[in-house]
Design a protein around this motif. Structure first.
Motif, PDB file in Angstrom:
ATOM      1  N   SER A 111      36.454  34.897  34.786  1.00 25.21           N
ATOM      2  CA  SER A 111      36.528  35.967  33.788  1.00 25.21           C
ATOM      3  C   SER A 111      35.445  35.754  32.722  1.00 25.21           C
ATOM      4  O   SER A 111      35.035  36.702  32.071  1.00 25.21           O
ATOM      5  N   GLY A 115      31.848  39.242  36.926  1.00 24.39           N
ATOM      6  CA  GLY A 115      31.599  40.608  36.487  1.00 24.39           C
ATOM      7  C   GLY A 115      30.810  41.381  37.519  1.00 24.39           C
ATOM      8  O   GLY A 115      30.212  40.792  38.425  1.00 24.39           O
ATOM      9  N   LYS A 118      27.439  40.619  39.848  1.00 23.51           N
ATOM     10  CA  LYS A 118      27.228  39.184  40.043  1.00 23.51           C
ATOM     11  C   LYS A 118      27.538  38.809  41.505  1.00 23.51           C
ATOM     12  O   LYS A 118      28.371  39.455  42.153  1.00 23.51           O
ATOM     13  N   THR A 136      36.858  40.385  39.210  1.00 19.54           N
ATOM     14  CA  THR A 136      35.951  40.677  38.087  1.00 19.54           C
ATOM     15  C   THR A 136      34.883  41.693  38.491  1.00 19.54           C
ATOM     16  O   THR A 136      34.036  42.049  37.678  1.00 19.54           O
ATOM     17  N   ALA A 138      32.697  41.007  40.871  1.00 26.90           N
ATOM     18  CA  ALA A 138      31.599  40.248  41.482  1.00 26.90           C
ATOM     19  C   ALA A 138      31.818  40.134  42.993  1.00 26.90           C
ATOM     20  O   ALA A 138      32.903  40.438  43.497  1.00 26.90           O
TER      21      ALA A 138
END
Ligand code: F0G
Length: 462
Positions: A111, A115, A118, A136, A138
């Motif tokens: 976290s 994101g 990523k 997230t 990603a």
């Protein structure tokens, strides 16, 4: 030491847990009630429980003494400092952040550094790691060497990462989109296979080329270090703690489940060198787990891990641990039962696709085999195949790359006669494998179906 063939359990048993014997007829009823999903069984109805090696180990007298010693001060407890010393003796990272288990460390780390956009590569992400990354936004990418994807190929370090593929991924996606590179030791999802020091060093070099941090998912670090000592040139005379320190020295941080190689029933941690990441992670920790000197744990849990970390790196323990897992695997190989080879550290993986070639992947050969082992012998393993990985977010289904049944060995719990019994049952089932039928799913959730789906055996053909 090498004079006798038999490697005995390096402990005596002071406290016992009775196992209640059951009959095939009783287990038939339990299976039906559980919808042929072994996660739905009452554990008291299982004779030998090989569902997981996570949090299922037996603690030592020292660990139980630590439980008594546990200091429950909210902040700055002596138990925290004993835990911190034990962790940093092996893993000399600047910041240690205790969590209630491994996935909490993952949740906090990703976290902060994950994101959308990523990409986080690993040899193979464990499923909670992958899920926490994907949560997230990603992308989680698995880059294990080709040998690591084939059950029968023998290679001493089948958990190694493909460093060329890692380099290519970083170039193609751009280093700025890769916040961290992970290596899982040992590679649980790939069959409990170890990663060599040479490979860790090679991954480090790729990371250095692009200025990227390297983190270990260190759940089974001691088993990995033992394999390095046994199999890698130049390590035979090195102590296990020393090998662990060298592994840690190649990394910038780690996530850890204390339920594996800290020999505890609960616990974990995140450790790292980066001050800014550590500050952000501690802020998250306070929101979700607790104050930074206890995380999600009681002081006594920290004591159990501190003592466990000192025991898990002892040669006598590791020799027994790895040898007793291999004992199960080798007996099955000798009996002609297909298993993932070489045998990993914490589990033996049966190759259900090879054993039940007449059951197509979408009729779940692994599930059929796991249910048969429970029905015939009260043994609980875990399907790792199309039930676990075959379901996609858009509702479609496709076969998983492998159809395995994992028999994970709890630490210091079962004796050789338990394992001999397991061997006998598996041989019996394997000799009658052509009689086993596939399954169909009658009820399932939209994700992570292996935990709750309900099944029905398909009727015998003709
Ligand atoms: N990483 C690896 C390699 C694991 O095997 C696990 C857990 C975790 C992370 C997560 O740790 O359970 O403490 O949150 N593996 C267990 C298993 C559940 O059965 O293999 P956790």
């Amino acid at each position: 030491m090498e004079r006798w063939r038999t490697i005995i359990e390096p402990f005596r048993i002071k406290s016992v847990e009775p196992i209640r014997m059951t009959t095939v007829a009783e287990r038939d009823d339990h299976l039906r009630e559980a919808g042929f999903n072994l996660f739905n069984l009452h554990a008291a109805d299982v004779l030998i429980d090989l569902l997981t090696d996570s949090g299922t180990g037996a603690m030592s007298a020292e660990q139980w003494a630590g439980i008594q010693r546990g200091d429950e001060s909210y902040a700055g407890s002596p138990s925290w400092f004993r835990f911190l010393d034990a962790v940093t003796e092996l893993f000399a990272f600047r910041h240690v952040i205790p969590t209630h288990q491994g996935r909490a460390a993952e949740k906090i780390l990703f976290s902060v550094i994950g994101g959308p956009d990523k990409v986080i590569p690993s040899n193979t992400h464990f499923d909670t790691t992958r899920a926490n990354i994907e949560f997230t936004g990603a992308e989680a990418v698995d880059l294990v060497i080709a040998e690591g994807r084939s059950p029968s190929v023998i290679h001493p370090f089948k958990g190694n990462m493909d460093t060329d593929a890692l380099d290519t991924l970083i170039v193609e996606r751009g280093a700025e989109r890769v916040p961290v590179v992970f290596v899982t030791v040992t590679n649980n999802s790939g069959g409990g296979q170890p990663v060599s020091m040479a490979n860790l060093r090679a991954v480090r070099e790729v990371c250095d080329r692009y200025g990227l941090p390297l983190f270990l998912d260190a759940c089974r670090f001691a088993e990995n270090a033992w394999f390095i000592k046994q199999r890698e040139d130049g390590y035979a005379e090195r102590s296990v703690p020393d090998i662990v320190r060298e592994m840690a020295g190649l990394a910038d941080g780690m996530t850890m489940s204390g339920k594996k190689d800290a020999l505890a029933n609960i616990g974990g941690w995140l450790a790292l060198n980066d001050d800014r990441w550590a500050e952000a992670c501690r802020n998250m920790l306070i929101l979700t787990e607790g104050f930074p000197t206890y995380g999600g744990l009681a002081g006594r849990d920290l004591e159990a891990m501190a003592a466990g970390l000192r025991e898990v790196v002892q040669d006598d323990y590791l020799r027994y641990r790895v040898r007793s897992t291999a004992y199960l695997g080798e007996a099955l190989v000798e009996a002609g039962v297909p298993v993932v080879q070489p045998i990993g550290g914490h589990a033996v993986y049966l190759d259900a696709a090879a054993l039940l070639p007449h059951v197509p992947p979408l009729e779940y050969p692994g599930q059929a085999l796991a249910c048969a082992l429970y029905r015939e012998g009260g043994i609980r393993g875990c399907e790792i195949g199309t039930v676990m990985f075959g379901q996609h977010p858009d509702g479609t289904e496709s076969p998983a790359p492998m159809e395995l049944v994992r028999l994970a060995i709890p630490r210091r719990v079962y004796t050789q006669s338990h394992v001999d019994y397991v061997i006998e049952v598996i041989r019996w089932v394997a000799e009658r494998a052509e009689q086993l039928r596939g399954m169909r799913i009658v009820e399932q959730p939209s994700a992570l179906r292996h935990f709750t789906a309900r099944f029905e055996p398909l009727a015998a053909a003709g």
